[in-house]
Every structure is written in C-alpha cells, then in structure tokens.
Design a protein around this motif. Structure first.
Motif, PDB file in Angstrom:
ATOM      1  N   UNK A 120      52.686  36.184  48.077  1.00  0.00           N
ATOM      2  CA  UNK A 120      53.728  35.187  48.243  1.00  0.00           C
ATOM      3  C   UNK A 120      54.672  35.083  47.067  1.00  0.00           C
ATOM      4  N   UNK A 121      54.738  36.141  46.256  1.00  0.00           N
ATOM      5  CA  UNK A 121      55.559  36.113  45.047  1.00  0.00           C
ATOM      6  C   UNK A 121      56.966  36.652  45.301  1.00  0.00           C
ATOM      7  N   UNK A 122      57.152  37.378  46.379  1.00  0.00           N
ATOM      8  CA  UNK A 122      58.473  37.904  46.712  1.00  0.00           C
ATOM      9  C   UNK A 122      58.653  37.865  48.225  1.00  0.00           C
ATOM     10  N   UNK A 123      59.897  37.952  48.654  1.00  0.00           N
ATOM     11  CA  UNK A 123      60.249  38.132  50.060  1.00  0.00           C
ATOM     12  C   UNK A 123      61.185  39.323  50.168  1.00  0.00           C
ATOM     13  N   UNK A 124      61.129  39.995  51.285  1.00  0.00           N
ATOM     14  CA  UNK A 124      62.024  41.126  51.537  1.00  0.00           C
ATOM     15  C   UNK A 124      62.952  40.734  52.685  1.00  0.00           C
ATOM     16  N   UNK A 125      64.242  40.728  52.407  1.00  0.00           N
ATOM     17  CA  UNK A 125      65.239  40.335  53.401  1.00  0.00           C
ATOM     18  C   UNK A 125      66.417  41.306  53.354  1.00  0.00           C
ATOM     19  N   UNK A 126      67.158  41.341  54.453  1.00  0.00           N
ATOM     20  CA  UNK A 126      68.379  42.130  54.510  1.00  0.00           C
ATOM     21  C   UNK A 126      69.520  41.276  53.972  1.00  0.00           C
ATOM     22  N   UNK A 127      70.170  41.726  52.919  1.00  0.00           N
ATOM     23  CA  UNK A 127      71.299  41.030  52.315  1.00  0.00           C
ATOM     24  C   UNK A 127      72.495  41.979  52.319  1.00  0.00           C
ATOM     25  N   UNK A 128      73.508  41.633  53.124  1.00  0.00           N
ATOM     26  CA  UNK A 128      74.715  42.464  53.248  1.00  0.00           C
ATOM     27  C   UNK A 128      74.348  43.895  53.609  1.00  0.00           C
ATOM     28  N   UNK A 129      73.388  44.022  54.519  1.00  0.00           N
ATOM     29  CA  UNK A 129      73.003  45.332  55.015  1.00  0.00           C
ATOM     30  C   UNK A 129      72.088  46.118  54.096  1.00  0.00           C
ATOM     31  N   UNK A 187      62.742  37.348  44.414  1.00  0.00           N
ATOM     32  CA  UNK A 187      61.584  36.859  43.664  1.00  0.00           C
ATOM     33  C   UNK A 187      61.332  35.380  43.879  1.00  0.00           C
ATOM     34  N   UNK A 188      60.075  34.992  43.690  1.00  0.00           N
ATOM     35  CA  UNK A 188      59.697  33.582  43.660  1.00  0.00           C
ATOM     36  C   UNK A 188      60.100  33.028  42.300  1.00  0.00           C
ATOM     37  N   UNK A 189      60.945  32.020  42.283  1.00  0.00           N
ATOM     38  CA  UNK A 189      61.473  31.480  41.028  1.00  0.00           C
ATOM     39  C   UNK A 189      60.408  30.803  40.178  1.00  0.00           C
ATOM     40  N   UNK A 190      59.255  30.465  40.785  1.00  0.00           N
ATOM     41  CA  UNK A 190      58.217  29.751  40.043  1.00  0.00           C
ATOM     42  C   UNK A 190      57.391  30.671  39.156  1.00  0.00           C
ATOM     43  N   UNK A 191      57.604  31.998  39.273  1.00  0.00           N
ATOM     44  CA  UNK A 191      56.852  32.921  38.440  1.00  0.00           C
ATOM     45  C   UNK A 191      55.603  33.426  39.144  1.00  0.00           C
ATOM     46  N   UNK A 192      54.701  34.034  38.376  1.00  0.00           N
ATOM     47  CA  UNK A 192      53.501  34.661  38.937  1.00  0.00           C
ATOM     48  C   UNK A 192      52.447  33.589  39.166  1.00  0.00           C
ATOM     49  N   UNK A 193      52.451  33.018  40.366  1.00  0.00           N
ATOM     50  CA  UNK A 193      51.483  31.981  40.732  1.00  0.00           C
ATOM     51  C   UNK A 193      50.846  32.389  42.056  1.00  0.00           C
ATOM     52  N   UNK A 194      49.685  33.046  42.024  1.00  0.00           N
ATOM     53  CA  UNK A 194      49.036  33.455  43.275  1.00  0.00           C
ATOM     54  C   UNK A 194      48.679  32.247  44.134  1.00  0.00           C
ATOM     55  N   UNK A 195      48.507  32.442  45.435  1.00  0.00           N
ATOM     56  CA  UNK A 195      48.180  31.327  46.323  1.00  0.00           C
ATOM     57  C   UNK A 195      46.791  30.773  46.047  1.00  0.00           C
ATOM     58  N   UNK A 196      46.577  29.476  46.297  1.00  0.00           N
ATOM     59  CA  UNK A 196      45.258  28.860  46.071  1.00  0.00           C
ATOM     60  C   UNK A 196      44.162  29.581  46.853  1.00  0.00           C
ATOM     61  N   UNK A 197      43.012  29.741  46.208  1.00  0.00           N
ATOM     62  CA  UNK A 197      41.867  30.346  46.868  1.00  0.00           C
ATOM     63  C   UNK A 197      41.857  31.858  46.878  1.00  0.00           C
ATOM     64  N   UNK A 198      42.934  32.509  46.424  1.00  0.00           N
ATOM     65  CA  UNK A 198      42.992  33.974  46.454  1.00  0.00           C
ATOM     66  C   UNK A 198      42.164  34.559  45.315  1.00  0.00           C
ATOM     67  N   UNK A 199      41.814  35.831  45.468  1.00  0.00           N
ATOM     68  CA  UNK A 199      41.065  36.515  44.413  1.00  0.00           C
ATOM     69  C   UNK A 199      41.869  36.558  43.117  1.00  0.00           C
ATOM     70  N   UNK A 200      43.199  36.733  43.243  1.00  0.00           N
ATOM     71  CA  UNK A 200      44.044  36.774  42.048  1.00  0.00           C
ATOM     72  C   UNK A 200      44.036  35.427  41.327  1.00  0.00           C
ATOM     73  N   UNK A 201      44.039  34.332  42.083  1.00  0.00           N
ATOM     74  CA  UNK A 201      43.970  33.015  41.466  1.00  0.00           C
ATOM     75  C   UNK A 201      42.633  32.826  40.760  1.00  0.00           C
ATOM     76  N   UNK A 202      41.549  33.300  41.365  1.00  0.00           N
ATOM     77  CA  UNK A 202      40.234  33.203  40.727  1.00  0.00           C
ATOM     78  C   UNK A 202      40.180  34.038  39.446  1.00  0.00           C
ATOM     79  N   UNK A 203      40.799  35.225  39.474  1.00  0.00           N
ATOM     80  CA  UNK A 203      40.818  36.060  38.270  1.00  0.00           C
ATOM     81  C   UNK A 203      41.552  35.355  37.133  1.00  0.00           C
ATOM     82  N   UNK A 204      42.701  34.745  37.446  1.00  0.00           N
ATOM     83  CA  UNK A 204      43.436  33.998  36.438  1.00  0.00           C
ATOM     84  C   UNK A 204      42.640  32.789  35.961  1.00  0.00           C
ATOM     85  N   UNK A 205      41.995  32.112  36.881  1.00  0.00           N
ATOM     86  CA  UNK A 205      41.160  30.962  36.565  1.00  0.00           C
ATOM     87  C   UNK A 205      40.098  31.332  35.536  1.00  0.00           C
TER      88      UNK A 205
END
Length: 294
Positions: free
Chosen positions: A163-172, A178-196
C-alpha cells in the motif's frame, strides 16, 4: 586427593553496578505489558511464550558470559540463566541460535532513495510521481539504482502490496504514485512486524546499555500530563512535522556516508535513529470479577 580448585581469571567487578533484581524485574514488567497484549491478540499463550523464552535467555546468558571473559560452559550457562543443565545441552545440540541481523528490505531501500534523491523529488522536496518505464527519472531507473539483483517489477509489486504506491495512467503514461506518508506497512503485515521487532529491540539496546553504564547513547523523551485531548492531538501533529524534517536530513547524511564508506576497512557498523509519539487517557480501573465457588 580432591580436584584442585579452578582459578578465577579475567573477572572484574563491573564499572557500574547493575540494578537490583527486584527493581529490574518491576521495570521489565512495565515494558512487557504492551508486548503481552500484542502476543495475546496474535494467539500466543503462556505455554508458547515460555517455550520461546528459554532459548532466548540462554542466548543472552551466553553473550553475557563471553562479554565478561568467562567460558560459556553448560554449568556457567545454567547458573546464570537458571535453566537446567539438560535443557542447556539440548539447546546446544539444536544450535546456538545466534541472531542474524536482517538488512533493510529492498522495498524500504528503494522508498528511502525516492524520498531523499533530488532526482526523484519535486520542488517541495517530496517524492514525485514517476513514469514506470523509461529514462531517469523513472521508477525503473530508481529501482535499478538500488539493486540490479531484483527486477523493478518485483519491487513495484511489493510496494503496491504494502500500500505504499499506486499505479495509474496519467496523460497516457503508466505512472507510479508514492504514498506521501512514507514507508509505513499496513497493520498486521509481516513487514510491520519486522519493523516492530527491529525498532523496539534497538531502542531497548540503547536504554539497557545506558542503564548498565556502557557508552552513552541518545535515548530521551519529552512528556507531559494534565493536558486536553485537543492539546494531545496538536502535539501529535507537531511531532509528525518535526520527524519529517529530521528524517530527511538523517537519510541524506546516512546515504552520503554509506556511499563514502563502501569498500573501506571497518565498514561493519549499523545504526538506527527513530522517533515515536504516544498519548492516552488515564487508565481506568477494571472491576475485578470473582468467580463463583463450586
């Protein structure tokens, strides 16, 4: 004739006295409270936790013995840890369980460069949307500037999953936003546990080292009570602004030094710098329920 007594060598009293056992246990209980809440919510009961604690305390006992110049014999480990010698032997046969330092994931490294490299930032010093393919600056060139061992598509798929980026068509053009909040994995994910685990472990290492009289490390906080919820929210917003400023400066200096230190002797150290903010209502007393006697 009896066996000659062993000579005690290379043993010296610590430069700083350790806390009294009862005091240390009370402090640890305060720290363990939130950890136990997380474990219980994840389905970890006392039996599983106790089984995990035994090898952990043996590992730390071995580290402490070696740090103080003592042999890590089964007897010494048993005496220091309180674990029975037969369990110590079983632990050795199963491996010493040395901790392996995990490097930051490729996805976090790519996002960190995106945040800091001027080539991939906008005029407001924020990570800017990037065309997925093409010459730099594009997401493809960003990913390859960090690693050529992992395909940019794989990095992108992981960032989308988190959930850190989205892919969209912009002007073809297929564009990565990017997610403006920075590298913040979703709650409960393995990445969040690793950071924890990594964040709290290093924070605890700094605090414990200071407590035991090792080389002082930065470990301070600002706290207040008797404030309103409105004030707590305002202070929370302030901390996020301050962290954004400090994070940007620290990433820039860390990247510069990392690139300078590549290939140099002694480039084996690691570091972590972080921040947190916590506020809460006063703890309400929980009514004690008495079970019916049979």
């Amino acid at each position: 004739m009896g066996r000659p007594s062993r000579q005690i060598v290379n043993l010296a009293a610590p430069a700083q006295p350790a806390p009294a056992a009862d005091d240390a246990l009370r402090a640890a209980a305060v720290v363990l409270g939130p950890m136990l809440r997380m474990l219980l919510a994840s389905g970890v009961d006392y039996t599983r936790l106790a089984a995990q604690l035994k090898p952990l305390i043996l590992e730390q006992a071995r580290i402490e013995l070696l740090r103080t110049g003592q042999a890590d014999t089964d007897s010494a480990l048993s005496a220091l840890s309180g674990v029975h010698r037969k369990d110590v032997r079983a632990w050795r046969q199963g491996g010493l369980g040395d901790r392996v330092a995990h490097e930051a994931s490729i996805s976090s490294q790519v996002f960190a460069r995106w945040v800091q490299d001027p080539l991939y930032r906008d005029r407001r010093r924020r990570p800017k949307p990037l065309a997925r393919h093409g010459e730099e600056p594009s997401f493809e060139t960003l990913a390859r500037s960090v690693t050529r061992d992992v395909h940019p598509y794989t990095v992108l798929a992981e960032l989308v999953r988190l959930g850190l980026v989205q892919v969209q068509m912009v002007k073809g053009v297929e564009t990565v936003l990017p997610n403006r909040e920075g590298f913040v994995p979703p709650p409960g994910s393995r990445e969040m546990l690793d950071l924890f685990g990594a964040n709290l472990s290093d924070h605890a290492c700094a605090a414990v080292g200071n407590l035991l009289g090792q080389d002082p490390m930065l470990e301070q906080s600002v706290f207040a009570d008797g404030i309103t919820d409105e004030s707590a929210q305002a202070l929370s917003e302030l901390t996020r602004k301050l962290w954004a400023q400090v994070r940007s400066e620290m990433i820039a200096e860390a990247l510069r030094r990392h690139e300078t230190d590549q290939g140099r002797d002694g480039a084996t150290h690691r570091m972590r710098f972080g921040a947190y903010y916590w506020s809460q209502e006063p703890d309400l007393p929980v009514p004690r329920r008495h079970s019916a006697k049979s």
